[in-house]
Design a protein around this motif. Structure first.
Motif, short mmCIF file in Angstrom:
data_model
loop_
_atom_site.label_atom_id
_atom_site.label_comp_id
_atom_site.label_asym_id
_atom_site.label_seq_id
_atom_site.Cartn_x
_atom_site.Cartn_y
_atom_site.Cartn_z
N VAL A 63 -16.21 -32.23 -44.51
CA VAL A 63 -16.18 -30.83 -44.06
C VAL A 63 -17.31 -30.61 -43.07
O VAL A 63 -18.46 -30.91 -43.36
CB VAL A 63 -16.32 -29.85 -45.24
CG1 VAL A 63 -16.29 -28.41 -44.75
CG2 VAL A 63 -15.25 -30.09 -46.29
N VAL A 64 -16.96 -30.10 -41.89
CA VAL A 64 -17.94 -29.71 -40.89
C VAL A 64 -17.98 -28.18 -40.91
O VAL A 64 -16.94 -27.53 -41.08
CB VAL A 64 -17.61 -30.26 -39.49
CG1 VAL A 64 -16.29 -29.75 -38.97
CG2 VAL A 64 -18.71 -29.97 -38.51
N ALA A 65 -19.18 -27.61 -40.78
CA ALA A 65 -19.30 -26.15 -40.86
C ALA A 65 -20.13 -25.60 -39.71
O ALA A 65 -21.00 -26.27 -39.16
CB ALA A 65 -19.93 -25.75 -42.18
N PHE A 66 -19.83 -24.35 -39.40
CA PHE A 66 -20.54 -23.59 -38.39
C PHE A 66 -20.94 -22.27 -39.02
O PHE A 66 -20.16 -21.66 -39.75
CB PHE A 66 -19.64 -23.33 -37.17
CG PHE A 66 -19.14 -24.59 -36.55
CD1 PHE A 66 -19.87 -25.23 -35.56
CD2 PHE A 66 -17.95 -25.17 -36.98
CE1 PHE A 66 -19.41 -26.42 -35.00
CE2 PHE A 66 -17.49 -26.35 -36.43
CZ PHE A 66 -18.22 -26.98 -35.43
N TYR A 107 -8.08 -30.35 -40.03
CA TYR A 107 -7.80 -30.56 -38.61
C TYR A 107 -7.68 -32.05 -38.33
O TYR A 107 -8.20 -32.87 -39.07
CB TYR A 107 -8.87 -29.92 -37.71
CG TYR A 107 -10.21 -30.62 -37.74
CD1 TYR A 107 -10.54 -31.56 -36.78
CD2 TYR A 107 -11.15 -30.35 -38.73
CE1 TYR A 107 -11.77 -32.21 -36.79
CE2 TYR A 107 -12.38 -30.99 -38.75
CZ TYR A 107 -12.68 -31.91 -37.78
OH TYR A 107 -13.89 -32.55 -37.81
N GLU A 108 -6.98 -32.34 -37.24
CA GLU A 108 -6.83 -33.72 -36.78
C GLU A 108 -6.63 -33.66 -35.27
O GLU A 108 -5.71 -33.01 -34.79
CB GLU A 108 -5.61 -34.36 -37.46
CG GLU A 108 -5.51 -35.84 -37.22
CD GLU A 108 -4.35 -36.46 -38.00
OE1 GLU A 108 -3.63 -37.25 -37.38
OE2 GLU A 108 -4.19 -36.13 -39.17
N GLY A 109 -7.52 -34.29 -34.53
CA GLY A 109 -7.40 -34.30 -33.08
C GLY A 109 -7.62 -32.95 -32.43
O GLY A 109 -7.13 -32.70 -31.33
N GLU A 110 -8.33 -32.07 -33.08
CA GLU A 110 -8.58 -30.71 -32.59
C GLU A 110 -10.09 -30.48 -32.61
O GLU A 110 -10.80 -31.08 -33.41
CB GLU A 110 -7.88 -29.71 -33.53
CG GLU A 110 -8.11 -28.26 -33.20
CD GLU A 110 -7.46 -27.32 -34.23
OE1 GLU A 110 -7.49 -26.11 -33.98
OE2 GLU A 110 -6.97 -27.79 -35.27
N ASP A 111 -10.56 -29.61 -31.74
CA ASP A 111 -11.97 -29.24 -31.75
C ASP A 111 -12.30 -28.58 -33.09
O ASP A 111 -11.63 -27.63 -33.49
CB ASP A 111 -12.25 -28.27 -30.59
CG ASP A 111 -13.67 -27.77 -30.63
OD1 ASP A 111 -14.60 -28.59 -30.47
OD2 ASP A 111 -13.86 -26.55 -30.85
N PRO A 112 -13.31 -29.08 -33.82
CA PRO A 112 -13.62 -28.52 -35.14
C PRO A 112 -13.95 -27.02 -35.11
O PRO A 112 -13.52 -26.29 -36.00
CB PRO A 112 -14.83 -29.33 -35.60
CG PRO A 112 -14.77 -30.59 -34.83
CD PRO A 112 -14.14 -30.25 -33.51
N LEU A 113 -14.67 -26.56 -34.10
CA LEU A 113 -14.99 -25.13 -34.04
C LEU A 113 -13.73 -24.29 -33.83
O LEU A 113 -13.56 -23.25 -34.46
CB LEU A 113 -16.02 -24.83 -32.94
CG LEU A 113 -16.42 -23.36 -32.80
CD1 LEU A 113 -16.94 -22.77 -34.12
CD2 LEU A 113 -17.46 -23.19 -31.70
N ALA A 121 -12.75 -28.05 -41.23
CA ALA A 121 -13.80 -27.32 -40.52
C ALA A 121 -13.79 -25.88 -41.01
O ALA A 121 -12.72 -25.31 -41.26
CB ALA A 121 -13.55 -27.38 -39.01
N GLY A 122 -14.98 -25.32 -41.15
CA GLY A 122 -15.07 -23.96 -41.67
C GLY A 122 -16.25 -23.20 -41.12
O GLY A 122 -17.09 -23.75 -40.40
N ILE A 123 -16.29 -21.94 -41.50
CA ILE A 123 -17.35 -21.04 -41.03
C ILE A 123 -18.07 -20.42 -42.21
O ILE A 123 -17.43 -19.90 -43.14
CB ILE A 123 -16.77 -19.95 -40.12
CG1 ILE A 123 -16.30 -20.60 -38.82
CG2 ILE A 123 -17.79 -18.84 -39.85
CD1 ILE A 123 -15.69 -19.67 -37.82
#
Length: 151
Positions: free
Chosen positions: A84-87, A45-51, A6-8
């Motif tokens: 990859v999830v991004a914000f 991350y694993e088992g954590e909120d992506p943000l 996860a990234g920004i």
């Protein structure tokens, strides 16, 4: 199961248009790579909120805790299979203030010596056109999604 990160994608408006902040990975394998080597600041991350992961990783890699209204840019799959999830968030960062965490690896190879390297060796603001050249090819979708969401 594929690794997940996860990234920004931090962005800002400038007189010449929209700019995005990208980072260059540290260490000897990336030292001479440029086009296609840059990335959004991210971490696994694993088992954590992506943000929550994305915010933590941004702070660890750059030394600044991002704050603001985060926009979900969705998810992409990189060539190696990592998802990859991004914000996105509007903000500002002085690249000369980069304060990255370090990692250790055996270097030179088969030397038996451990050396420490910064996880991120550079951060820079790029125009969208320049960012498309520098960023990991799969992550370029995040640039398109940002432009679409900002109108």
């Amino acid at each position: 199961m594929a690794k997940r990160s996860a990234g920004i994608l931090m962005h800002r408006a400038r007189g010449k248009g929209l700019e995005v902040l990208l980072v260059h990975p540290g260490g000897p394998f990336w030292a001479k790579k440029d086009a296609g080597a840059w990335s959004i600041p991210k971490g696994e991350y694993e088992g954590e909120d992506p943000l929550a992961c994305a915010v933590r990783e941004f702070e660890e890699e750059l030394g600044l805790r991002p704050d603001g209204d985060f926009i979900d840019l969705g998810e992409i799959r990189q060539a190696g299979g990592k998802q990859v999830v991004a914000f996105a968030v509007e903000g500002d960062f002085d690249p000369s203030a980069l304060l990255s965490n370090d990692f250790e690896m055996e270097w030179p190879p088969r030397s038996g010596k451990q050396q420490s390297f910064p996880e991120i060796d550079r951060a820079e603001w790029f125009s969208l056109d320049e960012a498309r050249v520098r960023i990991n090819a799969a992550q370029a979708d995040f640039l398109d999604r940002l432009v679409e969401l900002l109108g």
